[in-house]
Design a protein around this motif. Structure first.
Motif, PDB file in Angstrom:
ATOM      1  N   ARG A  93       0.834  -1.204   0.000  1.00 15.15           N
ATOM      2  CA  ARG A  93       0.000   0.000   0.000  1.00 15.15           C
ATOM      3  C   ARG A  93       0.868   1.253   0.000  1.00 15.15           C
ATOM      4  O   ARG A  93       2.056   1.210   0.292  1.00 15.15           O
ATOM      5  N   MET A  94       0.234   2.354  -0.297  1.00 13.09           N
ATOM      6  CA  MET A  94       0.939   3.628  -0.288  1.00 13.09           C
ATOM      7  C   MET A  94       1.289   4.004   1.158  1.00 13.09           C
ATOM      8  O   MET A  94       0.630   3.555   2.101  1.00 13.09           O
ATOM      9  N   PRO A  95       2.334   4.814   1.360  1.00 14.28           N
ATOM     10  CA  PRO A  95       2.830   5.111   2.708  1.00 14.28           C
ATOM     11  C   PRO A  95       1.784   5.665   3.674  1.00 14.28           C
ATOM     12  O   PRO A  95       1.850   5.367   4.876  1.00 14.28           O
ATOM     13  N   PHE A  98       0.014   2.656   5.055  1.00 14.05           N
ATOM     14  CA  PHE A  98       0.959   1.913   5.887  1.00 14.05           C
ATOM     15  C   PHE A  98       1.089   2.578   7.253  1.00 14.05           C
ATOM     16  O   PHE A  98       1.118   1.895   8.289  1.00 14.05           O
ATOM     17  N   ALA A  99       1.161   3.914   7.267  1.00 10.04           N
ATOM     18  CA  ALA A  99       1.342   4.656   8.516  1.00 10.04           C
ATOM     19  C   ALA A  99       0.167   4.492   9.479  1.00 10.04           C
ATOM     20  O   ALA A  99       0.331   4.644  10.689  1.00 10.04           O
ATOM     21  N   LYS A 100      -1.004   4.149   8.963  1.00  9.80           N
ATOM     22  CA  LYS A 100      -2.190   3.954   9.811  1.00  9.80           C
ATOM     23  C   LYS A 100      -2.136   2.637  10.574  1.00  9.80           C
ATOM     24  O   LYS A 100      -2.892   2.431  11.511  1.00  9.80           O
ATOM     25  N   GLY A 101      -1.259   1.721  10.151  1.00 13.44           N
ATOM     26  CA  GLY A 101      -1.113   0.434  10.815  1.00 13.44           C
ATOM     27  C   GLY A 101      -0.932  -0.665   9.797  1.00 13.44           C
ATOM     28  O   GLY A 101      -1.532  -0.634   8.717  1.00 13.44           O
ATOM     29  N   THR A 102      -0.111  -1.643  10.159  1.00 13.25           N
ATOM     30  CA  THR A 102       0.211  -2.741   9.248  1.00 13.25           C
ATOM     31  C   THR A 102       0.364  -4.037  10.025  1.00 13.25           C
ATOM     32  O   THR A 102       0.353  -4.040  11.260  1.00 13.25           O
ATOM     33  N   ILE A 103       0.532  -5.115   9.314  1.00 15.76           N
ATOM     34  CA  ILE A 103       0.794  -6.406   9.941  1.00 15.76           C
ATOM     35  C   ILE A 103       2.196  -6.349  10.538  1.00 15.76           C
ATOM     36  O   ILE A 103       3.144  -5.925   9.866  1.00 15.76           O
ATOM     37  N   ASN A 108       7.172  -1.629   4.054  1.00 15.99           N
ATOM     38  CA  ASN A 108       6.379  -0.941   3.039  1.00 15.99           C
ATOM     39  C   ASN A 108       7.169  -0.795   1.743  1.00 15.99           C
ATOM     40  O   ASN A 108       8.197  -0.122   1.695  1.00 15.99           O
ATOM     41  N   VAL A 109       6.684  -1.468   0.706  1.00 10.36           N
ATOM     42  CA  VAL A 109       7.202  -1.309  -0.651  1.00 10.36           C
ATOM     43  C   VAL A 109       5.975  -1.016  -1.513  1.00 10.36           C
ATOM     44  O   VAL A 109       5.313  -1.937  -1.990  1.00 10.36           O
ATOM     45  N   PRO A 110       5.622   0.270  -1.659  1.00 11.21           N
ATOM     46  CA  PRO A 110       4.416   0.618  -2.400  1.00 11.21           C
ATOM     47  C   PRO A 110       4.422   0.055  -3.820  1.00 11.21           C
ATOM     48  O   PRO A 110       5.461   0.038  -4.487  1.00 11.21           O
ATOM     49  N   PHE A 111       3.256  -0.404  -4.257  1.00 14.21           N
ATOM     50  CA  PHE A 111       3.122  -1.038  -5.573  1.00 14.21           C
ATOM     51  C   PHE A 111       3.708  -0.168  -6.682  1.00 14.21           C
ATOM     52  O   PHE A 111       4.326  -0.672  -7.617  1.00 14.21           O
ATOM     53  N   ALA A 112       3.524   1.140  -6.602  1.00 16.15           N
ATOM     54  CA  ALA A 112       3.973   2.043  -7.663  1.00 16.15           C
ATOM     55  C   ALA A 112       5.496   2.049  -7.809  1.00 16.15           C
ATOM     56  O   ALA A 112       6.016   2.288  -8.898  1.00 16.15           O
ATOM     57  N   THR A 113       6.222   1.741  -6.725  1.00 16.94           N
ATOM     58  CA  THR A 113       7.686   1.759  -6.797  1.00 16.94           C
ATOM     59  C   THR A 113       8.246   0.580  -7.586  1.00 16.94           C
ATOM     60  O   THR A 113       9.411   0.600  -7.969  1.00 16.94           O
ATOM     61  N   LEU A 114       7.415  -0.432  -7.830  1.00 17.99           N
ATOM     62  CA  LEU A 114       7.867  -1.619  -8.558  1.00 17.99           C
ATOM     63  C   LEU A 114       7.596  -1.540 -10.059  1.00 17.99           C
ATOM     64  O   LEU A 114       7.991  -2.429 -10.810  1.00 17.99           O
ATOM     65  N   GLN A 115       6.952  -0.457 -10.493  1.00 17.87           N
ATOM     66  CA  GLN A 115       6.676  -0.272 -11.913  1.00 17.87           C
ATOM     67  C   GLN A 115       7.987  -0.020 -12.659  1.00 17.87           C
ATOM     68  O   GLN A 115       8.898   0.637 -12.149  1.00 17.87           O
ATOM     69  N   GLU A 116       8.088  -0.526 -13.879  1.00 19.25           N
ATOM     70  CA  GLU A 116       9.299  -0.371 -14.686  1.00 19.25           C
ATOM     71  C   GLU A 116       9.648   1.105 -14.894  1.00 19.25           C
ATOM     72  O   GLU A 116      10.816   1.464 -15.034  1.00 19.25           O
ATOM     73  N   VAL A 191      -1.852  -5.421  15.099  1.00 19.85           N
ATOM     74  CA  VAL A 191      -1.471  -4.414  14.101  1.00 19.85           C
ATOM     75  C   VAL A 191      -0.368  -3.565  14.706  1.00 19.85           C
ATOM     76  O   VAL A 191      -0.391  -3.248  15.898  1.00 19.85           O
ATOM     77  N   LYS A 192       0.595  -3.208  13.864  1.00 20.95           N
ATOM     78  CA  LYS A 192       1.712  -2.378  14.329  1.00 20.95           C
ATOM     79  C   LYS A 192       1.626  -1.004  13.686  1.00 20.95           C
ATOM     80  O   LYS A 192       1.394  -0.895  12.489  1.00 20.95           O
ATOM     81  N   GLN A 193       1.822   0.019  14.493  1.00 17.43           N
ATOM     82  CA  GLN A 193       1.930   1.392  13.991  1.00 17.43           C
ATOM     83  C   GLN A 193       3.399   1.629  13.686  1.00 17.43           C
ATOM     84  O   GLN A 193       4.226   1.587  14.595  1.00 17.43           O
ATOM     85  N   PRO A 194       3.757   1.820  12.411  1.00 13.90           N
ATOM     86  CA  PRO A 194       5.171   2.052  12.082  1.00 13.90           C
ATOM     87  C   PRO A 194       5.693   3.319  12.767  1.00 13.90           C
ATOM     88  O   PRO A 194       4.950   4.278  12.962  1.00 13.90           O
ATOM     89  N   THR A 195       6.964   3.275  13.118  1.00  9.15           N
ATOM     90  CA  THR A 195       7.596   4.467  13.708  1.00  9.15           C
ATOM     91  C   THR A 195       8.345   5.185  12.616  1.00  9.15           C
ATOM     92  O   THR A 195       8.861   4.581  11.681  1.00  9.15           O
ATOM     93  N   SER A 196       8.371   6.507  12.717  1.00 13.76           N
ATOM     94  CA  SER A 196       9.067   7.265  11.676  1.00 13.76           C
ATOM     95  C   SER A 196      10.521   7.417  11.971  1.00 13.76           C
ATOM     96  O   SER A 196      11.033   7.228  12.964  1.00 13.76           O
TER      97      SER A 196
END
Length: 196
Positions: A93-95, A98-103, A108-116, A191-196
């Motif tokens: 997901r977009m950052p 992700f910042a709202k909570g994740t497994i 976080n590797v947003p889908f858009a970053t994997l585009q050619e 759920v984990k809240q990522p730290t910045s």
């Protein structure tokens, strides 16, 4: 009046209260379910109907050779592949989501970053263990990946998987958690809240 629970009445399985996972980096995490039996989802993940497109129901399979998994398999993947350092749980997901909570244990590797079209995509593939001689990719040492996004109505993880497959990432090194955050939250899992 909230329901009263004793000890750990809300288990992962009949034989398992929770899972404590220690990674090869020394970081530890616990995955368990919320013990409040009156707990309910709130906010974005309570929606049952979203405009389609873009929020259409997606197929159970993310592509030929890519294994679709459930929650217990996600936990097992964390215990084995991620804990040993040869796998990654990718939140595609977009950052801001992700910042709202994740497994717990996800990166976080947003889908858009994997585009050619992303000029940094090759660096991401290298970080995932792929090797390039400048013209071709070798994925022999690439990490096992398990990708997820918001749930059955979200296509971010399937888009990421398609981009990885287009780059040559082997299907047998990719797993897809279709349930995503919506089903993870529905089951009251940690759920984990990522730290910045």
């Amino acid at each position: 009046m909230p329901a009263v629970t004793f000890a750990q009445d809300v288990r992962l399985t009949p034989d398992s209260l929770s899972k404590e996972i220690t990674f090869n980096t020394g970081e530890a995490l616990v995955i368990e379910r919320i013990q409040d039996t009156s707990h309910q989802l709130m906010g974005e993940f309570t929606k049952t109907s979203r405009a389609c497109p873009p929020f259409c129901i997606h197929a159970m399979s993310a592509g030929e050779g890519v294994e679709t998994v459930g929650e217990l398999e996600v936990i097992s993947f964390l215990e084995t592949s991620v804990a040993r350092g040869n796998g990654l749980l990718l939140d595609s997901r977009m950052p801001d989501w992700f910042a709202k909570g994740t497994i717990p244990g996800a990166v976080n590797v947003p889908f858009a970053t994997l585009q050619e079209s992303n000029p940094y995509r090759d660096e991401i593939l290298k970080a995932l263990g792929a090797q390039s001689n400048g013209t071709t990719w070798d994925f022999a040492a690439a990490k096992e990946l398990l990708l997820f996004c918001n749930g059955p109505w979200c296509d971010q993880s399937t888009r990421a998987i398609n981009a990885l497959r287009s780059a040559g990432y082997p299907a047998d090194k990719i797993k897809y958690y279709r349930g995503g955050m919506q089903v993870w939250l529905l089951l009251g899992l940690s759920v984990k809240q990522p730290t910045s």
